[in-house]
Scaffold this motif. Structure first.
Motif, short mmCIF file in Angstrom:
data_model
loop_
_atom_site.label_atom_id
_atom_site.label_comp_id
_atom_site.label_asym_id
_atom_site.label_seq_id
_atom_site.Cartn_x
_atom_site.Cartn_y
_atom_site.Cartn_z
N ASP A 1 0.92 -1.25 -0.19
CA ASP A 1 0.11 0.04 -0.10
C ASP A 1 0.98 1.34 -0.12
OD1 ASP A 1 -2.34 -1.45 -0.07
OD2 ASP A 1 -2.59 -1.43 2.12
N GLU A 2 2.06 1.40 0.55
CA GLU A 2 2.70 2.37 0.63
C GLU A 2 3.31 2.62 -0.50
OE1 GLU A 2 4.43 3.54 5.15
OE2 GLU A 2 5.66 2.00 4.20
N ILE A 3 3.76 1.58 -1.14
CA ILE A 3 4.36 1.69 -2.45
C ILE A 3 3.55 2.49 -3.47
CG2 ILE A 3 5.26 0.50 -4.53
CD1 ILE A 3 6.57 -1.40 -2.49
N ARG A 4 2.33 2.01 -3.51
CA ARG A 4 1.23 2.60 -4.24
C ARG A 4 1.26 4.12 -4.03
NH1 ARG A 4 -3.59 0.72 -2.66
NH2 ARG A 4 -2.74 -1.61 -3.09
N PHE A 5 1.26 4.50 -2.64
CA PHE A 5 0.97 6.02 -2.25
C PHE A 5 2.50 6.66 -2.80
CE2 PHE A 5 2.76 8.88 0.77
CZ PHE A 5 1.88 10.02 0.66
N LEU A 6 3.57 5.92 -2.72
CA LEU A 6 4.71 6.65 -2.97
C LEU A 6 4.78 6.86 -4.53
CD1 LEU A 6 7.30 4.89 -0.43
CD2 LEU A 6 6.50 7.32 -0.37
N ASN A 7 4.38 5.82 -5.09
CA ASN A 7 4.50 6.24 -6.72
C ASN A 7 3.50 7.45 -7.04
OD1 ASN A 7 5.95 4.20 -7.93
ND2 ASN A 7 4.40 2.67 -7.61
N HIS A 8 2.45 7.47 -6.43
CA HIS A 8 1.39 8.74 -6.51
C HIS A 8 2.10 9.84 -6.14
CE1 HIS A 8 -2.19 10.90 -7.01
NE2 HIS A 8 -2.21 11.32 -5.55
N LEU A 9 2.82 9.81 -5.12
CA LEU A 9 3.70 11.00 -4.52
C LEU A 9 4.40 11.63 -5.52
CD1 LEU A 9 3.99 12.99 -2.14
CD2 LEU A 9 5.72 11.50 -1.28
N LEU A 10 5.21 10.62 -6.03
CA LEU A 10 6.52 11.02 -7.07
C LEU A 10 5.72 11.41 -8.30
CD1 LEU A 10 9.09 8.11 -6.33
CD2 LEU A 10 9.19 10.70 -5.87
N ILE B 1 15.82 6.84 -10.92
CA ILE B 1 16.32 5.67 -10.35
C ILE B 1 15.40 5.19 -9.17
CG2 ILE B 1 18.15 5.16 -8.85
CD1 ILE B 1 19.86 7.14 -10.60
N LEU B 2 15.00 5.98 -8.44
CA LEU B 2 14.07 5.72 -7.33
C LEU B 2 12.75 4.86 -7.86
CD1 LEU B 2 14.31 8.69 -4.81
CD2 LEU B 2 15.47 6.51 -4.71
N THR B 3 12.26 5.47 -8.84
CA THR B 3 11.14 4.77 -9.27
C THR B 3 11.30 3.38 -9.98
OG1 THR B 3 10.13 7.02 -9.93
CG2 THR B 3 9.31 5.09 -11.26
N LYS B 4 12.68 3.14 -10.48
CA LYS B 4 12.73 1.73 -10.81
C LYS B 4 13.07 0.89 -9.51
CE LYS B 4 14.75 2.95 -15.31
NZ LYS B 4 15.89 3.04 -16.25
N LYS B 5 13.59 1.21 -8.59
CA LYS B 5 13.79 0.54 -7.60
C LYS B 5 12.53 0.43 -6.93
CE LYS B 5 18.37 2.27 -5.89
NZ LYS B 5 19.21 3.21 -4.89
N MET B 6 11.69 1.06 -6.84
CA MET B 6 10.43 1.03 -6.22
C MET B 6 9.61 -0.31 -7.35
SD MET B 6 8.01 3.94 -4.58
CE MET B 6 8.12 4.76 -5.94
N GLU B 7 9.73 -0.15 -8.54
CA GLU B 7 9.28 -1.29 -9.42
C GLU B 7 9.84 -2.56 -8.97
OE1 GLU B 7 9.72 -0.15 -13.32
OE2 GLU B 7 8.74 1.78 -13.20
N HIS C 1 14.84 1.75 3.43
CA HIS C 1 16.09 2.79 3.03
C HIS C 1 15.51 3.38 1.81
CE1 HIS C 1 20.18 4.23 1.94
NE2 HIS C 1 19.87 3.79 1.01
N LEU C 2 14.87 2.81 0.85
CA LEU C 2 14.29 3.61 -0.40
C LEU C 2 13.27 4.52 0.04
CD1 LEU C 2 13.86 3.38 -3.61
CD2 LEU C 2 12.14 1.57 -3.08
N LYS C 3 12.43 4.27 0.85
CA LYS C 3 11.35 5.21 1.51
C LYS C 3 12.11 6.42 1.88
CE LYS C 3 8.27 4.91 5.00
NZ LYS C 3 7.31 4.30 5.80
N LYS C 4 13.17 6.17 2.47
CA LYS C 4 13.87 7.37 3.18
C LYS C 4 14.53 8.26 1.95
CE LYS C 4 17.65 8.47 6.38
NZ LYS C 4 18.76 8.01 7.35
N GLN C 5 15.06 7.49 0.94
CA GLN C 5 15.55 8.29 -0.17
C GLN C 5 14.45 8.98 -0.81
OE1 GLN C 5 17.37 4.98 -1.99
NE2 GLN C 5 19.41 5.88 -1.85
N ILE C 6 13.26 8.57 -0.88
CA ILE C 6 12.30 9.18 -1.66
C ILE C 6 11.81 10.50 -0.74
CG2 ILE C 6 9.77 8.95 -2.30
CD1 ILE C 6 10.51 6.13 -3.11
N PHE C 7 11.56 10.06 0.49
CA PHE C 7 11.13 11.42 1.22
C PHE C 7 12.14 12.63 1.31
CE2 PHE C 7 8.18 8.66 4.30
CZ PHE C 7 7.01 8.94 3.19
N GLU C 8 13.36 12.23 1.17
CA GLU C 8 14.34 13.05 1.16
C GLU C 8 14.28 13.97 -0.10
OE1 GLU C 8 18.24 11.04 1.54
OE2 GLU C 8 18.00 10.81 3.74
#
Length: 143
Positions: free
Chosen positions: A35-44, A62-68, A123-130
């Protein structure tokens, strides 16, 4: 469910209910991450134009590919844990749990895989939020 698993658990005993609880916790965490990945994709995607403006397009890509990748690995791990739970039920039904060393080894392996997956995701989530924070700060400074 007071049966204890006595073999090779770092000299400790794990009850059947403890094994079941750990597996259910892993499943819950993986479902939450999905669910968080879905939210982060929308956020980005919502902030994508702002990120392009700030020169962060490559980092977002790069972050989007890592999330995929994480989004593909999560369901695979989830299915493995779900099958592990079904095996536990089957072993309990046939009274084979205490003598089944393979189940214990599989549980240990799944525990390690789940911990690694969650650590990588955090770690990925932290990078996205940064990145999002950086864009928001610059946007506020301009206002």
């Amino acid at each position: 469910m007071n049966t204890n698993i006595k073999k090779t658990w770092q000299n400790t005993h794990k009850s059947v209910s403890k094994l079941h609880s750990e597996s259910k916790l892993w499943l819950s965490e993986l479902a939450f991450i999905k669910d968080e990945i879905r939210f982060l994709n929308h956020l980005l995607s919502a902030k994508y134009l702002d990120c392009l403006f700030e020169g962060l397009a490559k980092r977002i890509e790069i972050l989007t590919k890592k999330m995929e990748i994480e989004n593909k690995l999560g369901p695979i791990l989830y299915d493995s844990i779900d099958k592990h739970e079904l095996l536990l039920a089957d072993l309990i039904e046939h009274n084979n749990l205490i003598s089944n060393i393979n189940y214990i080894e599989q549980h240990k392996r799944l525990k390690k895989e789940t911990e690694i997956y969650i650590k990588k995701y955090k770690h990925l989530k932290k990078q996205i939020f940064e990145v999002v924070e950086k864009v928001m700060k610059k946007k506020n400074i301009k206002k």
